[in-house]
Design a protein around this motif. Structure first.
Motif, PDB file in Angstrom:
ATOM      1  N   ASP A  86       3.691  11.219  -4.635  1.00 57.73           N
ATOM      2  CA  ASP A  86       1.794  10.267  -4.421  1.00 57.73           C
ATOM      3  C   ASP A  86       2.051  11.619  -2.707  1.00 57.73           C
ATOM      4  OD1 ASP A  86       3.001   9.161  -2.130  1.00 57.73           O
ATOM      5  OD2 ASP A  86       2.904   7.249  -3.170  1.00 57.73           O
ATOM      6  N   SER A  87       0.620  12.391  -3.097  1.00 56.10           N
ATOM      7  CA  SER A  87       0.367  12.620  -1.262  1.00 56.10           C
ATOM      8  C   SER A  87       1.287  12.172  -0.237  1.00 56.10           C
ATOM      9  CB  SER A  87      -0.862  12.779  -1.275  1.00 56.10           C
ATOM     10  OG  SER A  87      -1.564  11.058  -1.200  1.00 56.10           O
ATOM     11  N   THR A  88       0.613  10.579   0.305  1.00 51.34           N
ATOM     12  CA  THR A  88       1.496   9.855   1.094  1.00 51.34           C
ATOM     13  C   THR A  88       3.063  10.942   1.121  1.00 51.34           C
ATOM     14  OG1 THR A  88       0.399   8.741   0.938  1.00 51.34           O
ATOM     15  CG2 THR A  88       1.954   8.729   2.565  1.00 51.34           C
ATOM     16  N   ALA A  89       4.258  10.693   0.061  1.00 56.40           N
ATOM     17  CA  ALA A  89       5.284  11.215   0.433  1.00 56.40           C
ATOM     18  C   ALA A  89       5.569  13.043   0.399  1.00 56.40           C
ATOM     19  CB  ALA A  89       5.736  10.200  -0.508  1.00 56.40           C
ATOM     20  N   THR A  90       4.410  13.446  -0.733  1.00 52.69           N
ATOM     21  CA  THR A  90       4.306  14.948  -0.225  1.00 52.69           C
ATOM     22  C   THR A  90       4.253  15.268   1.725  1.00 52.69           C
ATOM     23  OG1 THR A  90       3.732  14.797  -2.242  1.00 52.69           O
ATOM     24  CG2 THR A  90       3.512  16.966  -1.183  1.00 52.69           C
ATOM     25  N   SER A  91       2.996  14.772   1.967  1.00 53.06           N
ATOM     26  CA  SER A  91       2.957  15.492   3.340  1.00 53.06           C
ATOM     27  C   SER A  91       4.473  14.763   4.523  1.00 53.06           C
ATOM     28  CB  SER A  91       1.663  14.384   3.591  1.00 53.06           C
ATOM     29  OG  SER A  91       0.404  14.774   3.270  1.00 53.06           O
ATOM     30  N   PHE A  92       4.238  13.426   4.424  1.00 49.98           N
ATOM     31  CA  PHE A  92       5.645  13.744   4.789  1.00 49.98           C
ATOM     32  C   PHE A  92       6.854  14.301   4.860  1.00 49.98           C
ATOM     33  CE2 PHE A  92       9.637  11.666   5.480  1.00 49.98           C
ATOM     34  CZ  PHE A  92       9.988  10.851   7.116  1.00 49.98           C
ATOM     35  N   TYR A 142       0.940  -1.147  -0.105  1.00 47.72           N
ATOM     36  CA  TYR A 142      -0.011  -0.240  -0.210  1.00 47.72           C
ATOM     37  C   TYR A 142       1.023   1.528  -0.166  1.00 47.72           C
ATOM     38  CZ  TYR A 142      -3.996  -2.827   0.729  1.00 47.72           C
ATOM     39  OH  TYR A 142      -4.455  -4.112   0.548  1.00 47.72           O
ATOM     40  N   PHE A 143       1.989   0.300  -0.246  1.00 44.72           N
ATOM     41  CA  PHE A 143       3.413   2.630  -0.081  1.00 44.72           C
ATOM     42  C   PHE A 143       3.713   2.509  -1.426  1.00 44.72           C
ATOM     43  CE2 PHE A 143       1.838   1.614   4.909  1.00 44.72           C
ATOM     44  CZ  PHE A 143       2.029   3.460   4.536  1.00 44.72           C
ATOM     45  N   THR A 203       7.447   6.819  -1.347  1.00 46.56           N
ATOM     46  CA  THR A 203       6.965   6.926   0.133  1.00 46.56           C
ATOM     47  C   THR A 203       8.430   6.761   1.056  1.00 46.56           C
ATOM     48  OG1 THR A 203       5.851   4.517   0.258  1.00 46.56           O
ATOM     49  CG2 THR A 203       4.813   6.851   0.348  1.00 46.56           C
ATOM     50  N   ASP A 213       5.817  17.208   6.765  1.00 46.43           N
ATOM     51  CA  ASP A 213       5.871  17.226   7.764  1.00 46.43           C
ATOM     52  C   ASP A 213       6.964  17.435   8.929  1.00 46.43           C
ATOM     53  OD1 ASP A 213       3.512  17.085   7.569  1.00 46.43           O
ATOM     54  OD2 ASP A 213       2.830  15.260   8.069  1.00 46.43           O
TER      55      ASP A 213
END
Length: 232
Positions: free
Chosen positions: A195-201, A137-138, A142, A204
């Motif tokens: 991808d949005s997960t990596a961008t958010s990480f 799922y990653f 990520t 942060d």
């Protein structure tokens, strides 16, 4: 020799970049060009980690009717194949290289251990990270988590397009290139830089990303030297 801007980098290479118009899964001549530039970076004193994708072999979403976890595991194995291909090219270019995988396969690679990865980098070895994060799922995007773990100064995101645009320039001819953008803007505008997960990480954890084109492998060296290319 000019001073490098980024002392320790994490370079993300897509699987598609390794294929680059080849009939098979690899364009060996192009990979050799990448290896020459990586060697140039190492000789300049840059510590280089590499994340590799697997789009040239298998993407988890290709397994439409498959169990998602199993399909993603296949993708992780494909990244290990690509990591070994890169290691072979790098070592032929005279670069001491280690492959570390998030899923253990000790016969061909070291298991990922953060302290050992950092030690390899400190000794001037290039470290290639295979199997993404080792979790389904990653995406391999990520795996920029490794940038935080190894204290990289920047993530170098080498893509088929030379930066971030207001829209997909292959579809929208009015799309314009953006020289600098915040992570919040990328997320709110739905731009597909990563991808949005990596961008958010990265947002942060305050990790800068430089997106640039890999049409010319020399761009990797230009990036570490601080030349104004791509999108930061």
């Amino acid at each position: 020799m000019a001073e490098v801007k980024y002392k320790r980098v994490l370079l993300k290479l897509s699987g598609e970049a390794l294929a680059r118009d080849a009939e098979g899964i690899y364009n060996h001549a192009f990979i050799d060009e990448i290896a020459k530039v990586i060697k140039k970076c190492v000789e300049a004193g840059v510590e280089v980690g590499v994340i590799v994708g697997a789009g040239n072999i298998w993407r988890g979403r290709q397994g439409v009717n498959m169990d998602r976890v199993r399909a993603d595991h296949m993708g992780m194995l494909a990244t290990a194949i690509n990591a070994l291909a890169l290691q072979d090219a790098f070592e032929r270019a005279g670069i001491t290289t280690r492959v570390m995988t998030a899923i253990e396969m000790r016969a061909m690679a070291e298991p990922y251990i953060r302290a050992r990865a950092v030690r390899h980098l400190e000794k001037g070895r290039v470290v290639i990270f295979g199997c993404g994060l080792g979790s389904p799922y990653f995406s391999t995007d990520t795996a920029v988590l490794r940038a935080a773990e190894i204290n990289a100064d920047v993530v170098l995101l080498a893509k088929n397009i030379d930066g971030v645009y207001t829209a997909d320039p292959r579809v929208d001819k009015t799309a314009t290139k953006i020289d600098a953008i915040t992570y919040q803007e990328i997320l709110s505008r739905g731009l597909a830089a990563m991808d949005s997960t990596a961008t958010s990480f990265c947002m942060d954890n305050h990790i800068p990303i430089l997106v640039f084109g890999l049409d010319n492998p020399e761009n990797i060296y230009r990036a570490v030297m601080g030349e104004e290319i791509g999108t930061i």
